[in-house]
Write an enzyme that holds these catalytic residues in place. Structure first.
Site, PDB file in Angstrom:
ATOM      1  CB  SER A 141       7.688  -1.939  -3.509  1.00 29.48           C
ATOM      2  OG  SER A 141       8.782  -2.027  -2.615  1.00 29.48           O
ATOM      3  CE1 TYR A 154       4.415  -4.279   0.645  1.00 31.30           C
ATOM      4  CE2 TYR A 154       6.759  -4.371   0.125  1.00 31.30           C
ATOM      5  CZ  TYR A 154       5.578  -3.640   0.251  1.00 31.30           C
ATOM      6  OH  TYR A 154       5.568  -2.290  -0.039  1.00 31.30           O
TER       7      TYR A 154
HETATM    8  N1  LIG Z   1       7.012   3.600   2.502  1.00 36.11           N
HETATM    9  C1  LIG Z   1       7.845   2.947   1.721  1.00 36.11           C
HETATM   10  O1  LIG Z   1       9.073   2.932   1.963  1.00 36.11           O
HETATM   11  C2  LIG Z   1       7.319   2.223   0.502  1.00 36.11           C
HETATM   12  C3  LIG Z   1       8.269   1.678  -0.372  1.00 36.11           C
HETATM   13  C4  LIG Z   1       7.837   1.028  -1.508  1.00 36.11           C
HETATM   14  C5  LIG Z   1       6.471   0.922  -1.780  1.00 36.11           C
HETATM   15  N2  LIG Z   1       5.569   1.440  -0.910  1.00 36.11           N
HETATM   16  C6  LIG Z   1       4.161   1.307  -1.265  1.00 36.11           C
HETATM   17  O2  LIG Z   1       3.574   2.581  -1.286  1.00 36.11           O
HETATM   18  C7  LIG Z   1       2.173   2.479  -1.000  1.00 36.11           C
HETATM   19  C8  LIG Z   1       1.824   3.454   0.122  1.00 36.11           C
HETATM   20  O3  LIG Z   1       2.550   3.056   1.280  1.00 36.11           O
HETATM   21  P1  LIG Z   1       2.858   4.043   2.495  1.00 36.11           P
HETATM   22  O4  LIG Z   1       4.248   3.806   2.890  1.00 36.11           O
HETATM   23  O5  LIG Z   1       2.388   5.405   2.195  1.00 36.11           O
HETATM   24  O6  LIG Z   1       1.942   3.325   3.599  1.00 36.11           O
HETATM   25  P2  LIG Z   1       0.841   3.866   4.638  1.00 36.11           P
HETATM   26  O7  LIG Z   1       0.589   2.716   5.536  1.00 36.11           O
HETATM   27  O8  LIG Z   1       1.258   5.169   5.199  1.00 36.11           O
HETATM   28  O9  LIG Z   1      -0.438   4.110   3.700  1.00 36.11           O
HETATM   29  C9  LIG Z   1      -1.165   3.036   3.165  1.00 36.11           C
HETATM   30  C10 LIG Z   1      -2.534   3.532   2.750  1.00 36.11           C
HETATM   31  O10 LIG Z   1      -3.262   2.422   2.181  1.00 36.11           O
HETATM   32  C11 LIG Z   1      -4.559   2.420   2.750  1.00 36.11           C
HETATM   33  N3  LIG Z   1      -5.142   1.068   2.757  1.00 36.11           N
HETATM   34  C12 LIG Z   1      -4.646  -0.052   3.325  1.00 36.11           C
HETATM   35  N4  LIG Z   1      -5.524  -1.058   3.176  1.00 36.11           N
HETATM   36  C13 LIG Z   1      -6.590  -0.563   2.499  1.00 36.11           C
HETATM   37  C14 LIG Z   1      -7.829  -1.116   2.054  1.00 36.11           C
HETATM   38  N5  LIG Z   1      -8.147  -2.410   2.273  1.00 36.11           N
HETATM   39  N6  LIG Z   1      -8.698  -0.311   1.412  1.00 36.11           N
HETATM   40  C15 LIG Z   1      -8.383   0.998   1.192  1.00 36.11           C
HETATM   41  N7  LIG Z   1      -7.243   1.571   1.580  1.00 36.11           N
HETATM   42  C16 LIG Z   1      -6.357   0.792   2.231  1.00 36.11           C
HETATM   43  C17 LIG Z   1      -4.381   2.961   4.172  1.00 36.11           C
HETATM   44  O11 LIG Z   1      -5.596   3.440   4.677  1.00 36.11           O
HETATM   45  C18 LIG Z   1      -3.363   4.072   3.911  1.00 36.11           C
HETATM   46  O12 LIG Z   1      -4.041   5.238   3.511  1.00 36.11           O
HETATM   47  C19 LIG Z   1       1.924   1.018  -0.668  1.00 36.11           C
HETATM   48  O13 LIG Z   1       1.422   0.360  -1.801  1.00 36.11           O
HETATM   49  C20 LIG Z   1       3.312   0.501  -0.307  1.00 36.11           C
HETATM   50  O14 LIG Z   1       3.423  -0.881  -0.526  1.00 36.11           O
HETATM   51  C21 LIG Z   1       5.964   2.083   0.221  1.00 36.11           C
END
Ligand SMILES: NC(=O)c1ccc[n+]([C@@H]2O[C@H](COP(=O)([O-])OP(=O)(O)OC[C@H]3O[C@@H](n4cnc5c(N)ncnc54)[C@H](O)[C@@H]3O)[C@@H](O)[C@H]2O)c1
Length: 256
Positions: A141, A154
């Site tokens: 991120s 985080y």
């Molecule tokens: N959305 C953003 O703006 C953003 C920005 C930077 C980084 N990220 C990163 O991208 C990744 C995906 O995020 P997102 O925005 O799609 O979030 P989201 O909440 O939509 O998806 C997260 C996924 O992780 C899974 N998950 C959580 N805990 C788990 C566990 N213990 N075991 C198995 N699966 C688990 C959930 O079931 C879900 O499918 C993350 O690592 C997040 O930190 C997101």
């Protein structure tokens, strides 16, 4: 097509960025294994992709637990006999300053965001080394580089991943390629959750943020998926031990 017949395992593959990646990789002909702790969406996605003639398996997994990760890897091997790429993408978000810190939040954030990647590496690298090749892609991120207010843990978890990317690439050089993608502001359920408690509706907050981002829009999971597919492909074979920022230019903004 770059991912045709490649076996790609995606953690957190049932929501947001991970779901977008699963859909895109499957559309490119990859054999996709969807791992997450969301059983119903996982089974529904598996069924939908198979009905469309694509190759998908859902494996219920808690990535923070070694036995669950070990079984996720074993089942992928059982389905396909090899693992070409793993996208370590599962993540959780938590808000809080160091003054609110406790063991439970450490376990939650570091367990899902960091320990999961180490468990996955531990169990998948011997398979990739045995095959002679493999790619590990890790979702970090921009939080790894920015001091977001009230997000110390985080941010630390994402910075740890950038160090892990370098170390895995060095330790397993020649056989395993390790790369990161660092998303900016991507329109997912996690982003919506970060808007809770603000003084404006989500749509208004999103519009404010979109106006600031140099490309003038939020990122979509598909933006990440397209870059992820390239990084997992043989076409990216010289990209290693580094993290690609996918933020529409946000990190270039001046701090005022
Ligand atoms: N959305 C953003 O703006 C953003 C920005 C930077 C980084 N990220 C990163 O991208 C990744 C995906 O995020 P997102 O925005 O799609 O979030 P989201 O909440 O939509 O998806 C997260 C996924 O992780 C899974 N998950 C959580 N805990 C788990 C566990 N213990 N075991 C198995 N699966 C688990 C959930 O079931 C879900 O499918 C993350 O690592 C997040 O930190 C997101």
């Amino acid at each position: 097509m770059a991912l045709k017949d490649k076996v790609i395992l995606v953690t957190g593959g049932t929501s947001g960025i991970g779901e977008g990646c699963v859909r895109h990789f499957a559309s490119l002909g990859a054999k996709v294994v969807i791992a997450s702790n969301q059983r119903e969406p996982g089974e529904a996605l598996e069924e939908e992709l198979r009905a469309a003639g694509q190759d998908a398996h859902f494996v219920f997994t808690d990535v923070s637990q070694e036995d669950s990760v070990q079984s996720m890897v074993a089942r992928t091997l059982h389905f396909h006999g090899r693992i070409d790429g793993v996208h370590c993408n599962a993540g959780v978000w938590a808000k809080g300053k160091a003054t609110e810190f406790n063991d439970a939040v450490w376990e939650k954030v570091m367990g899902v965001n960091v320990k999961s990647v180490l468990w996955t590496a531990k169990h998948v690298i011997p398979i990739m080394e045995n095959q002679g090749q493999g790619v590990i892609l890790i979702t970090t991120s921009v939080a790894a580089q920015i001091g977001f207010p009230s997000h110390a843990l985080y941010c630390a978890s994402k910075a740890a991943l950038e160090a892990i990317i370098r170390c895995l690439a060095v330790d397993h050089a020649g056989k395993v390629r390790v790369v990161g993608i660092s998303p900016g502001t991507i329109d997912t359920p996690m982003l919506a959750a970060t808007c809770e408690g603000w003084d404006k509706p989500v749509a208004e907050l999103y519009a404010d943020v979109a106006r600031r981002i140099p490309v003038r829009r939020l990122g979509q999971p598909q933006d990440i998926a397209q870059a992820a597919a390239f990084l997992l492909s043989d076409e990216a074979s010289y990209i290693n031990a580094t993290t690609i920022v996918l933020d529409g230019g946000t990190m270039a903004l001046p701090p005022w």
